[in-house]
Scaffold this active site. Structure first.
Site, PDB file in Angstrom:
ATOM      1  N   GLY A  31       0.840  -1.202   0.000  1.00 40.13           N
ATOM      2  CA  GLY A  31       0.000   0.000   0.000  1.00 40.13           C
ATOM      3  C   GLY A  31       0.864   1.237   0.000  1.00 40.13           C
ATOM      4  O   GLY A  31       2.087   1.157   0.108  1.00 40.13           O
ATOM      5  N   PHE A  41       2.826   9.341   3.502  1.00 42.38           N
ATOM      6  CA  PHE A  41       4.098   9.139   4.202  1.00 42.38           C
ATOM      7  C   PHE A  41       5.115   8.390   3.353  1.00 42.38           C
ATOM      8  O   PHE A  41       6.304   8.432   3.599  1.00 42.38           O
ATOM      9  CB  PHE A  41       3.853   8.313   5.474  1.00 42.38           C
ATOM     10  CG  PHE A  41       3.157   7.013   5.160  1.00 42.38           C
ATOM     11  CD1 PHE A  41       3.884   5.929   4.698  1.00 42.38           C
ATOM     12  CD2 PHE A  41       1.782   6.899   5.278  1.00 42.38           C
ATOM     13  CE1 PHE A  41       3.256   4.749   4.352  1.00 42.38           C
ATOM     14  CE2 PHE A  41       1.147   5.714   4.933  1.00 42.38           C
ATOM     15  CZ  PHE A  41       1.887   4.635   4.460  1.00 42.38           C
ATOM     16  N   GLY A  42       4.643   7.605   2.353  1.00 44.19           N
ATOM     17  CA  GLY A  42       5.543   6.743   1.598  1.00 44.19           C
ATOM     18  C   GLY A  42       4.842   5.454   1.206  1.00 44.19           C
ATOM     19  O   GLY A  42       3.620   5.428   1.089  1.00 44.19           O
ATOM     20  N   VAL A  81       4.496   0.964   1.558  1.00 40.77           N
ATOM     21  CA  VAL A  81       4.704  -0.196   2.434  1.00 40.77           C
ATOM     22  C   VAL A  81       4.901  -1.439   1.569  1.00 40.77           C
ATOM     23  O   VAL A  81       4.140  -1.674   0.619  1.00 40.77           O
ATOM     24  CB  VAL A  81       3.486  -0.414   3.374  1.00 40.77           C
ATOM     25  CG1 VAL A  81       3.740  -1.584   4.319  1.00 40.77           C
ATOM     26  CG2 VAL A  81       3.209   0.852   4.179  1.00 40.77           C
ATOM     27  N   LYS A 117       7.818  -0.070   5.925  1.00 40.71           N
ATOM     28  CA  LYS A 117       7.321   1.246   5.520  1.00 40.71           C
ATOM     29  C   LYS A 117       8.523   2.108   5.131  1.00 40.71           C
ATOM     30  O   LYS A 117       9.392   2.385   5.956  1.00 40.71           O
ATOM     31  CB  LYS A 117       6.574   1.882   6.699  1.00 40.71           C
ATOM     32  CG  LYS A 117       5.824   3.159   6.347  1.00 40.71           C
ATOM     33  CD  LYS A 117       5.453   3.943   7.593  1.00 40.71           C
ATOM     34  CE  LYS A 117       4.096   3.645   8.135  1.00 40.71           C
ATOM     35  NZ  LYS A 117       3.699   4.594   9.205  1.00 40.71           N
ATOM     36  N   ASP A 135      -4.282   9.780  15.949  1.00 40.40           N
ATOM     37  CA  ASP A 135      -4.736   9.436  14.593  1.00 40.40           C
ATOM     38  C   ASP A 135      -5.424   8.068  14.583  1.00 40.40           C
ATOM     39  O   ASP A 135      -5.148   7.216  13.754  1.00 40.40           O
ATOM     40  CB  ASP A 135      -3.556   9.467  13.607  1.00 40.40           C
ATOM     41  CG  ASP A 135      -4.028   9.714  12.163  1.00 40.40           C
ATOM     42  OD1 ASP A 135      -5.209  10.090  11.971  1.00 40.40           O
ATOM     43  OD2 ASP A 135      -3.230   9.522  11.229  1.00 40.40           O
TER      44      ASP A 135
END
Length: 347
Positions: free
Chosen positions: A39, A43-44, A46, A60, A160
């Site tokens: 995914g 953030f980046g 995985v 990640k 979050d």
């Protein structure tokens, strides 16, 4: 690279961390040169990987964007101090010049959002969680949060909590993940200072938009948790109410109305009276958690007690008062007063 220096300084200061440190070439090796992507987000990305001992991991890889230094530090600092069945385990990290990565235990069932939003879920037919599974997931997340708020030596506020950040193992045991926005605070302080809004639209407590509602504290996580539980019960995303305000009733009101009139919530999987009680219990608890003012919300340890008690013993909370918290409404300003807050109670 100043960010790199800050992170290295942080790691030195915090002494040896219980998590292993990997070089970027090792990370590349254990993901088979980033062959399988699981995914991606802001953030980046995985990737799936495998440790030398054969354990499957999720790796990640963080983008080089600005705030990453802080998010990386938050993640490593908070999660490496935790050990709880409902918190995802950080098994390692990589800080190699500008390359940053976090290595977690792999969760075969992915994240909770895949199972609770009908419109997002082509797997609907393949696997629908039954009421007991949803209830077990809700209580597991509450226990994980209780551990973060009360069980660790430093209180950790997550900021979050949402279905996307709840990962499910092969037995659907939930694990809280993604501590990029977390805040560590001394045990004795209940309120924390944060700058700017942090969290995800739709799950953010009112006091994070405007301090007139009260201080930001562990009760802000309770609010996000409550919205998430109501989404689990209603099997729909609460912010969909934004699409057509006139015809769509604000999501918690929709749930509340169903609770008051004892209507079905539309869960196809309520099969018997005990299912019905579990769903009713989750609904009542979720509505208590999203009360507008933090003092009127239960602490998460109380949430666990409520979920474990008989539904007949639970009081129905007052009706939620916002038109929507998906985006800060226009009246979220420093002049906010009680009249404005109450103008939407008739929705």
């Amino acid at each position: 690279n100043p960010t790199h220096r800050i992170i290295e300084g942080f790691l030195k200061e915090h002494g040896p961390l219980p998590t292993a440190r990997y070089s970027y070439s090792e990370v590349k090796k254990l993901t088979n040169s980033f062959r399988k992507q699981l995914g991606q987000g802001g953030f980046g990305s995985v990737y799936k990987g495998q440790l030398h001992d054969g354990r499957a991991v999720a790796v990640k890889i963080l983008n080089k964007s600005e705030g990453n230094g802080e998010e990386f530090i938050n993640e490593v600092a908070s999660i490496s101090r935790t050990s709880h069945v409902n918190i995802v385990r950080l098994l390692g990290f990589c800080l190699d010049s500008s390359k940053r990565a976090l290595i977690y235990e792999f969760m075969p069932n992915g994240s909770l959002d895949r199972f609770i939003y009908e419109e997002k879920n082509p797997l609907q037919v393949a696997h629908q969680l039954d009421c007991k599974q949803l209830y077990d997931i809700a209580i597991g997340i509450a226990r994980g949060l209780e551990y973060l708020h009360r069980g660790c030596n430093t209180r950790i506020l997550h900021f979050d909590i949402k279905p996307h950040n709840i990962l499910l193992d092969e037995d659907f045991c939930p694990k809280i993940s993604d501590f990029g926005l977390a805040k560590l605070c001394p045990r004795k302080e209940s309120a924390v200072s944060i700058f700017g809004v942090r969290g995800t639209a739709g799950y953010i407590a009112p006091e994070i938009f405007s301090r007139n509602f009260g201080a930001v504290s562990h009760k802000s996580d309770v609010y996000s948790y409550g919205i998430m539980v109501l989404e689990m019960v209603g099997m729909r995303y609460n912010s969909k109410a934004e699409v057509n305000r006139s015809s769509e009733i604000y999501f918690p009101h929709w749930i509340y109305t169903h609770l008051e009139s004892d209507q079905e919530l539309g869960l196809q999987n309520i099969r018997n009276e005990s299912d019905d009680k579990l769903v009713r219990k989750m609904t009542i608890v979720g509505l208590w958690c999203i009360q507008t003012y933090p003092p009127t919300r239960p602490a998460i340890s109380r949430v666990v007690e409520m979920l474990e008690s008989e539904v007949e013993l639970l009081q129905i909370p007052p009706k939620p008062t916002f038109s929507s918290s998906a985006t800060p409404p226009a009246h979220f300003s420093s002049e906010t007063n009680d009249n404005v807050i109450n103008e939407n109670t008739s929705v």
